[in-house]
Each structure stands twice: as C-alpha cells, then as structure tokens.
Design an enzyme around this catalytic site. Structure first.
Site, PDB file in Angstrom:
ATOM      1  N   SER A 237       0.839  -1.195   0.000  1.00 15.20           N
ATOM      2  CA  SER A 237       0.000   0.000   0.000  1.00 15.20           C
ATOM      3  C   SER A 237       0.882   1.256   0.000  1.00 15.20           C
ATOM      4  O   SER A 237       1.664   1.447  -0.919  1.00 15.20           O
ATOM      5  CB  SER A 237      -0.960  -0.047   1.189  1.00 15.20           C
ATOM      6  OG  SER A 237      -1.968   0.915   1.059  1.00 15.20           O
TER       7      SER A 237
ATOM      8  N   GLU B 278      -9.235  -5.419  -4.067  1.00 10.34           N
ATOM      9  CA  GLU B 278      -8.619  -4.390  -3.216  1.00 10.34           C
ATOM     10  C   GLU B 278      -9.650  -3.540  -2.466  1.00 10.34           C
ATOM     11  O   GLU B 278      -9.564  -3.349  -1.259  1.00 10.34           O
ATOM     12  CB  GLU B 278      -7.738  -3.476  -4.068  1.00 10.34           C
ATOM     13  CG  GLU B 278      -6.536  -4.143  -4.706  1.00 10.34           C
ATOM     14  CD  GLU B 278      -5.317  -4.171  -3.807  1.00 10.34           C
ATOM     15  OE1 GLU B 278      -5.438  -3.800  -2.628  1.00 10.34           O
ATOM     16  OE2 GLU B 278      -4.243  -4.560  -4.294  1.00 10.34           O
TER      17      GLU B 278
ATOM     18  N   HIS C  37      -7.843  -5.445   0.258  1.00  9.44           N
ATOM     19  CA  HIS C  37      -6.602  -4.679   0.404  1.00  9.44           C
ATOM     20  C   HIS C  37      -5.937  -5.037   1.729  1.00  9.44           C
ATOM     21  O   HIS C  37      -6.501  -4.852   2.801  1.00  9.44           O
ATOM     22  CB  HIS C  37      -6.934  -3.188   0.373  1.00  9.44           C
ATOM     23  CG  HIS C  37      -5.743  -2.285   0.415  1.00  9.44           C
ATOM     24  ND1 HIS C  37      -4.865  -2.169  -0.626  1.00  9.44           N
ATOM     25  CD2 HIS C  37      -5.283  -1.443   1.374  1.00  9.44           C
ATOM     26  CE1 HIS C  37      -3.918  -1.294  -0.332  1.00  9.44           C
ATOM     27  NE2 HIS C  37      -4.152  -0.841   0.889  1.00  9.44           N
TER      28      HIS C  37
END
Length: 522
Positions: free
Chosen positions: A217, A340, A437
């Site tokens: 990320s 995600e 995610h």
C-alpha cells in the site's frame, strides 16, 4: 561478557549494539537510530545523521511509532456499519491491515533488524509499512518482521518513517528558500534508512550486495517513488510492490494548497510557527485538510498525505522515469489483490455508495475514462449481480491498484528491465471480503492462526507466496516468466482458480480502459 551476550552483540558504524534472541532461533536488534531525532529545530526538516555512542547500546526494545491517529480512511467509519460484516470480521480486517501502532513519539527515526544468523550472508528484505501515509509502524503489531524473516529466510529490516503532516507536508514553495528541502520528508527518511542498511547490514548476517525493498500500500507507493529518487540510488537491487505502484504522486501545487490549509486550520501566519505547535494539535487537524474517501483521494484532483512531485527529492514523475529506463537495473515484483477496494466498501458503509449511476460515471470520467458507459457495462458483465457499491469497488480496484501495477510492469519491461507480476486472490477472512486490500499481509506476516483461518488451503498459499518472495529476493526469479503485456496468462495467481491469469483481464472492461486518456496525477 558471557557467551550468549557475545552471540547477540554487533558493531556497526555508529557503535556497538546488544540484541536479543528470537523464539526458534535468530536475533532481534530493535530501536536502532538511523537518523537524529526529528524534534525541535529538526521538526519538518530533512533527516540528519544520528550521534554515535561509545557504550554498548541496548537494542532489545521497539521504539514508539511516528505520531499518528486513527488512519484517515478509518476515521468516522465506525465498525463497518451498513456493510453487512459482523463485528469480529471487521475487527480482524482492521487489525490485519491497519494494525494499530500503540505508543507514538516525534522521536521516531529508529529501525529494527530480524536476522536468522549473524555469521551468514543472506538476502536482505527492507520492509516499508503501509497505512495510507498517515499511520503505521516498523514494529509490532503493524510489522511482524520475525514472521517475514522466518518465512523467507532473509534478514529483515523495517524502519519508521514520518507520516501524516509531519512526514509529507510540502513546504518548499510556501515557506520560502529556507524550507526548500522540506518536502517528502517520509520518503527522505526511507532513503536514509536504505543507506544505513547498505552500510551496516553485513554485521547482521545480511548481504549488502543483495538488498530487496518491499512494501504494501503506502509502502509500495513509496517504493514506486524511490525508484526515481536520487537519494535512494544504489541502495537496493530489487523491489517488491504489493498493492502499490508509481501511480500515486501529487502535483506540487496540490501539496502547497494542503499546506496552506493546514496553516489556516492551526491559525498560523508563517511556516516557521509550525516549530512551536504541540504535536497533538497538528494531529487534531491534519485529517481535516485532505480527502477521506478512498476514491476522491486517489483520483485526479484528490488530496491526501503522500509523495509530492517537488522537483528535488523527486525530480521526475516516477512512471515516466521507469519508462525511460531509470529502474532498468532493478528487478521488480509487482502484485495487486483481486478485490482491493472491498475492504473500504465494507468499512465505509453507506458513505462509500455512489449517490446514483451518473455519479459513478462521472467518477470514471474523472479517472480519464473516455467511454464510462462502456466501462460500466463491462463491469456488469464481470459481475452481473453487482449493485452500485460493488461496481464502484470493481472500478476503483482497477483504477488505483490493478491497472497501475500492470502499467508499471509494462513500462519496466519496455525499458529493458525485468518485471514479474502476481495477483493475490486468496480469501483469508472469507468470501464476503474476498482478496481485500491488505489480505496478503495476513499470510506474509504469518497471522492465519491468530485470525483463526489456518486452513490447509491458505497455508499452502502462504507458503507459495512467501516462497516466491524468497526466491525473488535471492535470485530475482520468483518462479514464473517475466511480465509480457501482450501475452495471455502473464501473471501468477496466488489463491483462486488457476495458477496463471491475464492482467489486465481480456474483457470488455479492459477494452474500455484501453481507450482512456493518459492518467492525470492527483
């Protein structure tokens, strides 16, 4: 000293360290300063070298995280109200992704080293944590370097870097010549930590000639910028980008506008006055000057904390730099998760849902899509039962993560470099959240048992993914062919149906994306 003490004592450039044993073997050296404390006159200034020490320095305890509050993306979301997720699932999800940093302190520029053995010459993994550029920590619970080292056999290093306003406030234009270097401070912290690793890691059993930087990320987006940052040049040989790419860099005028709004919120007239503002006051207001919706903050025109194209720390757009061959000598392993945005859909509940179909089409246009109706029809073909929220999830997953990952790999390949891609499709918290995610972190940080999901199938995915990371860090070859944007089945899939898939998918949605205008930076 006794034998056990000697076993965990090392000499580095700044002095001698005493670490402690890890369960099952190896050693942890925690709380090592790689820069001077960024406090007082060094607040909002580039990192400076640490002071050497003469005595043996204890390195058995983690230092506090950088100053932070609840991540902006979680602020005000409750516990997934309206999402249909149970409390335990949402709690596990947030723990797996955001972690929580515990205590924090402005004196935060320390790193941790987990090593299987001090006498070896092992590959090195330098982990850069995620957290939306406003949260995260190089220690527990956010970063379990011991688990990552155990699964990969590598020497693992994780360094704190400044986050939020203290790490990414862009003051170069607003503050005048005296503040010219005060941009991308968190990125500068990362680059200084990488130089420390290059210069010192041999003492911990690591190979300074085989350093891989890895992150998820915000950590992966940071790596995308480090590929084009002069201060990080020559400090790493390979890079693993999980749920991130070169695609999240803000224009300098956006950074300046955010800084001006922060000063106004604090009631300040000049940048110099920031030195005297209590840190808690800065944390009180920093979320109010950025976007907290996951789409708005990542699409063109959005505002968030993160890397700014300042012209100095980051002199060029990273994607353009990669396309021109700036990272051709660095092997890339670029991954994205299949679902995600499902995490944000679950956490933000009703606030995430588009007001109507025209609003979703307008958001697609904002992303550069020239035929939004065609794209929406393509997503309906992918998921015939999808409601507006799920259609937004499909769109934003492609816009922010999956397509930029493929674009980075394609640019690297076209420039003569090496790139491998993978799609994470396992579901460690079940099918409702899917491959959300941060789901991969549940596996690479070996948290399946802690979350109560250590099924044989997931354990195999964990071992396959960690094995690929280990092979890549050791040799540059994770175990499948390099990425070819023109080939079918060009991407390794972990979990899901089939070992190889095509990215971007060969469907109507991808065809609509192919006509999109070149992405405009946020």
């Amino acid at each position: 000293m006794t034998g056990p003490d000697l076993m965990y004592t090392v000499d580095i450039n700044d002095g001698r360290l005493r670490g402690g044993p890890l369960p099952g073997g190896g050693a942890l050296f925690a709380g090592i300063p790689f820069a001077a404390p960024p406090v007082g006159p060094l607040r909002l200034r580039p990192p400076q070298p640490p002071q050497p020490w003469s005595d043996v320095r204890d390195a058995t305890e983690f230092r506090p995280a950088p100053p932070q509050r609840l991540p902006a993306l979680l602020a005000g979301t409750g516990s997934g109200a309206g999402s249909g997720e149970g409390d335990s699932a949402t709690t596990s999800m947030v723990e797996a992704v955001a972690g929580g940093a515990g205590a924090h302190d402005e004196d935060c520029l320390y790193l941790n080293v987990w090593t299987p053995e001090l006498s070896g010459r092992r590959p090195v993994l330098v982990w850069i944590y995620g957290g939306g550029f406003d949260s995260g920590s190089a220690g527990l619970p956010s970063t379990d370097g011991a688990a990552l080292s155990r699964l990969t056999g590598a020497v693992v290093v994780a360094a704190n870097y400044r986050v939020g306003a203290l790490g990414f406030l862009h003051l170069a234009e607003l503050g005048g010549p005296g503040w010219a270097g005060s941009s991308n401070l968190g990125l500068q912290d990362q680059a200084m930590a990488l130089r420390w690793v290059r210069d010192n890691i041999a003492a911990f059993g690591g190979d300074p000639g085989n350093i891989t930087v890895a992150g998820e990320s915000a950590g992966a987006f940071s790596i995308g910028s480090l590929l084009a940052a002069p201060a990080a040049g020559g400090t790493f040989h390979r890079a693993i980008l999980s749920s991130g790419s070169t695609g999240r860099v803000f224009a300098a005028d956006t950074g300046t506008a955010i800084a001006a709004d922060l000063l106004a919120k604090l009631g300040l007239d000049t940048v110099d006055e920031l030195a005297d503002v209590p840190v808690e006051r800065i944390l009180d207001v920093q979320t109010s000057v950025i976007d907290t919706d996951i789409g708005r903050r990542n699409l063109p025109g959005g505002r968030s904390w993160g890397v700014v194209l300042d012209g100095t720390v980051l002199p060029r757009d990273p994607q353009a730099a990669v396309a021109d061959g700036a990272a051709a000598g660095i092997g890339l392993l670029v991954g994205a998760n299949r679902d995600e945005m499902r995490m944000f859909q679950a956490m933000q509940g009703a606030a995430y849902v588009p007001t109507d179909e025209p609003a979703l089409l307008a958001e697609m246009e904002q992303a550069g899509v020239t035929e939004p109706a065609r794209l929406l029809a393509g997503y309906r073909q992918r998921s015939p039962e999808a409601d507006l929220a799920t259609l937004r999830t499909l769109f934003l997953t492609d816009a922010v993560y999956r397509r930029p990952a493929s674009a980075l790999a394609a640019a690297q390949t076209a420039a003569g470099g090496s790139a491998h891609t993978y799609l994470f499709a396992a579901e460690p918290l079940g099918p409702d959240l899917g491959a959300f995610h941060g789901a991969d972190l549940v596996l690479v940080f070996d948290a399946l048992e802690r979350t109560g999901n250590a099924t044989p199938e997931l354990i195999k995915v964990r071992d396959d993914l960690a094995g690929a990371w280990a092979r890549f860090a050791a040799t540059g070859d994770p175990g499948w062919a390099p990425y070819d944007p023109d080939a079918r089945q060009n991407t390794r899939q972990f979990g899901g149906a089939g070992e190889m898939v095509t990215e971007p998918p060969a469907d109507e949605a991808a065809a609509a994306w192919a006509t999109a205008s070149e992405a405009v930076k946020p």
